[in-house]
Structure formats: C-alpha cells, structure tokens
Design a protein around this motif. Structure first.
Motif, PDB file in Angstrom:
ATOM      1  N   PRO A   1       3.651   8.522   9.581  1.00  0.00           N
ATOM      2  CA  PRO A   1       2.554   7.604   9.900  1.00  0.00           C
ATOM      3  C   PRO A   1       1.440   7.660   8.859  1.00  0.00           C
ATOM      4  CG  PRO A   1       2.410   9.559  11.260  1.00  0.00           C
ATOM      5  CD  PRO A   1       3.667   9.693  10.439  1.00  0.00           C
ATOM      6  N   GLY A   2       0.610   6.643   8.880  1.00  0.00           N
ATOM      7  CA  GLY A   2      -0.536   6.559   7.975  1.00  0.00           C
ATOM      8  C   GLY A   2      -0.616   5.158   7.414  1.00  0.00           C
ATOM      9  N   CYS A   3      -1.803   4.759   7.008  1.00  0.00           N
ATOM     10  CA  CYS A   3      -1.966   3.410   6.472  1.00  0.00           C
ATOM     11  C   CYS A   3      -2.828   3.432   5.214  1.00  0.00           C
ATOM     12  CB  CYS A   3      -2.588   2.497   7.517  1.00  0.00           C
ATOM     13  SG  CYS A   3      -2.626   0.771   7.008  1.00  0.00           S
ATOM     14  N   PRO A   4      -2.237   3.674   4.087  1.00  0.00           N
ATOM     15  CA  PRO A   4      -0.908   4.231   3.816  1.00  0.00           C
ATOM     16  C   PRO A   4      -0.960   5.754   3.881  1.00  0.00           C
ATOM     17  CG  PRO A   4      -1.948   3.702   1.741  1.00  0.00           C
ATOM     18  CD  PRO A   4      -2.915   3.296   2.835  1.00  0.00           C
ATOM     19  N   PRO A   5       0.187   6.388   4.108  1.00  0.00           N
ATOM     20  CA  PRO A   5       0.198   7.854   4.108  1.00  0.00           C
ATOM     21  C   PRO A   5       0.043   8.389   2.689  1.00  0.00           C
ATOM     22  CG  PRO A   5       2.410   7.010   4.412  1.00  0.00           C
ATOM     23  CD  PRO A   5       1.494   5.828   4.417  1.00  0.00           C
TER      24      PRO A   5
ATOM     25  N   GLY B   1       0.829  -1.201   0.000  1.00  0.00           N
ATOM     26  CA  GLY B   1       0.000   0.000   0.000  1.00  0.00           C
ATOM     27  C   GLY B   1       0.864   1.253   0.000  1.00  0.00           C
ATOM     28  N   CYS B   2       1.904   1.263   0.807  1.00  0.00           N
ATOM     29  CA  CYS B   2       2.810   2.419   0.865  1.00  0.00           C
ATOM     30  C   CYS B   2       3.595   2.570  -0.434  1.00  0.00           C
ATOM     31  CB  CYS B   2       3.766   2.293   2.041  1.00  0.00           C
ATOM     32  SG  CYS B   2       2.943   2.349   3.644  1.00  0.00           S
ATOM     33  N   GLU B   3       3.953   1.455  -1.056  1.00  0.00           N
ATOM     34  CA  GLU B   3       4.693   1.522  -2.319  1.00  0.00           C
ATOM     35  C   GLU B   3       3.849   2.184  -3.406  1.00  0.00           C
ATOM     36  OE1 GLU B   3       4.868  -1.108  -0.357  1.00  0.00           O
ATOM     37  OE2 GLU B   3       7.028  -1.090   0.036  1.00  0.00           O
ATOM     38  N   LEU B   4       2.553   1.911  -3.406  1.00  0.00           N
ATOM     39  CA  LEU B   4       1.681   2.551  -4.397  1.00  0.00           C
ATOM     40  C   LEU B   4       1.688   4.067  -4.217  1.00  0.00           C
ATOM     41  CD1 LEU B   4      -1.348   0.103  -4.356  1.00  0.00           C
ATOM     42  CD2 LEU B   4       0.353   0.372  -6.154  1.00  0.00           C
TER      43      LEU B   4
ATOM     44  N   ALA C   1      11.059   6.160   7.719  1.00  0.00           N
ATOM     45  CA  ALA C   1      10.149   5.026   7.859  1.00  0.00           C
ATOM     46  C   ALA C   1       8.769   5.483   7.398  1.00  0.00           C
ATOM     47  CB  ALA C   1      10.091   4.556   9.302  1.00  0.00           C
ATOM     48  N   VAL C   2       8.176   4.743   6.459  1.00  0.00           N
ATOM     49  CA  VAL C   2       6.910   5.143   5.854  1.00  0.00           C
ATOM     50  C   VAL C   2       5.801   4.185   6.272  1.00  0.00           C
ATOM     51  CG1 VAL C   2       5.705   5.538   3.674  1.00  0.00           C
ATOM     52  CG2 VAL C   2       8.107   6.153   3.886  1.00  0.00           C
ATOM     53  N   GLY C   3       4.668   4.750   6.673  1.00  0.00           N
ATOM     54  CA  GLY C   3       3.493   3.965   7.030  1.00  0.00           C
ATOM     55  C   GLY C   3       3.502   3.547   8.488  1.00  0.00           C
ATOM     56  N   ASP C   4       2.324   3.178   8.969  1.00  0.00           N
ATOM     57  CA  ASP C   4       2.198   2.734  10.356  1.00  0.00           C
ATOM     58  C   ASP C   4       3.072   1.512  10.631  1.00  0.00           C
ATOM     59  OD1 ASP C   4       0.444   4.741  10.993  1.00  0.00           O
ATOM     60  OD2 ASP C   4      -1.355   3.513  10.709  1.00  0.00           O
TER      61      ASP C   4
END
Length: 171
Positions: free
Chosen positions: A149-153, A56-59, A117-120
């Motif tokens: 933070p975020g899922c995804p940010p 999800g973060c990669e997208l 660091a990306v995402g929760d």
C-alpha cells in the motif's frame, strides 16, 4: 561565456563526496542476494505491468534501479517479456481495457509465478474503486501474493514487498 568558465575554474564543480560503503550494508546486500539465489536459483526476473495507473508508482519503481537502491546488485532485474519473468509487479487500478491484457500477461508468466500489487490503486482500486471504467484492485482480476500500500509507496517498501513475496514462495 568566459565569465562562466572563469567562475568554474576558480570555484571548481560543487558536489558532495560519495557515501562510504559500509560493511553492514555490503553484508545485507550479500544476504539478500544469497537468499534470492537459494529460493529462485538465479536472478529474480520481474515484469512490471501498468494496468492504468497515474505513473506515480512507476516513478518509485524506476528509483529502485538507481545506484542508491542498486536492485541489479541484489540479483533482481526487470525483463521485457512475461515469458522470462518470475514475478509480475502490477500498478494502478485495472482499467476495463487492460483486464484482458493483464490476464494474458499472467497466463504467459511461467509457474511458479508471483504477483505483487503496488500502490493503493493496485491493492484496492484506490480513489477510483470499481466502476464502469475500472475493475478495481489487481486481486479482482488475477491472484495477488503481496500487496504494497501507499500512494505511491516509497522504493524501500516496494523492495520489501518483492522480498516478502519471494520469501513466502520458499518451499
């Protein structure tokens, strides 16, 4: 098929007019590019590492490369090797199988290196936490400069995290 061709010729291809480039947007991009050049001295090179995420973060990271966000136009580019990188952009909870690979990638990145660091999951381990299969967040394996933070940010938050890390590294 001829029916479709006649329809296209009659109505034309539907679409929107491209957005106008505003002076404020252009000035903001030039300011960001100038700031990166002042701090890093060249284009910022980022190596993205998936340490066990759901993609999800990669997208959202890939969305940064589209014409809307125009990351390359800001002087930020992605590289294939950590030896050419100034920053590591790490996503996902670090799986036990990726722990050694992430450490080696970190060690291969030349000093001064930055880690975002990306995402929760990258920040805290997310819903996976630390278990028999994961080490938890990225900070449990390597030092982290900025956590997004975020899922995804959203892509804009990821870009803010990148710029925050660069600004903090300013001597």
């Amino acid at each position: 098929m001829w029916k479709i061709v006649r329809q296209v010729l009659r109505t034309g291809l539907p679409g929107e007019a491209p957005p106008r480039e505003s002076d404020a947007l252009r000035a903001g991009a030039e300011r960001i590019q100038g700031e990166i050049l002042d701090i890093v001295g060249r284009a910022l090179a980022i190596r993205q590492v998936d340490a066990g995420s759901c993609n999800g973060c990669e997208l959202e990271i890939h969305a940064l490369n589209n014409p809307y966000y125009n990351l390359e136009g800001l002087g930020i580019r992605f590289v294939a090797s950590p030896r050419h990188a100034d920053m590591l952009l790490v996503t996902g909870p670090v799986s036990r199988h990726m722990e050694v690979a992430l450490r080696r990638t970190y060690d291969a990145t030349p000093e001064p290196r930055l880690v975002v660091a990306v995402g929760d999951c990258g920040c805290t381990g997310g819903i996976f936490g630390a278990s028999y299969a994961t080490c938890g967040g990225v900070a449990n394996v390597i030092p982290v400069d900025v956590a997004v933070p975020g899922c995804p940010p959203p892509p804009l938050e990821i870009l803010r995290g990148i710029l925050t890390a660069v600004r903090r590294s300013k001597p």
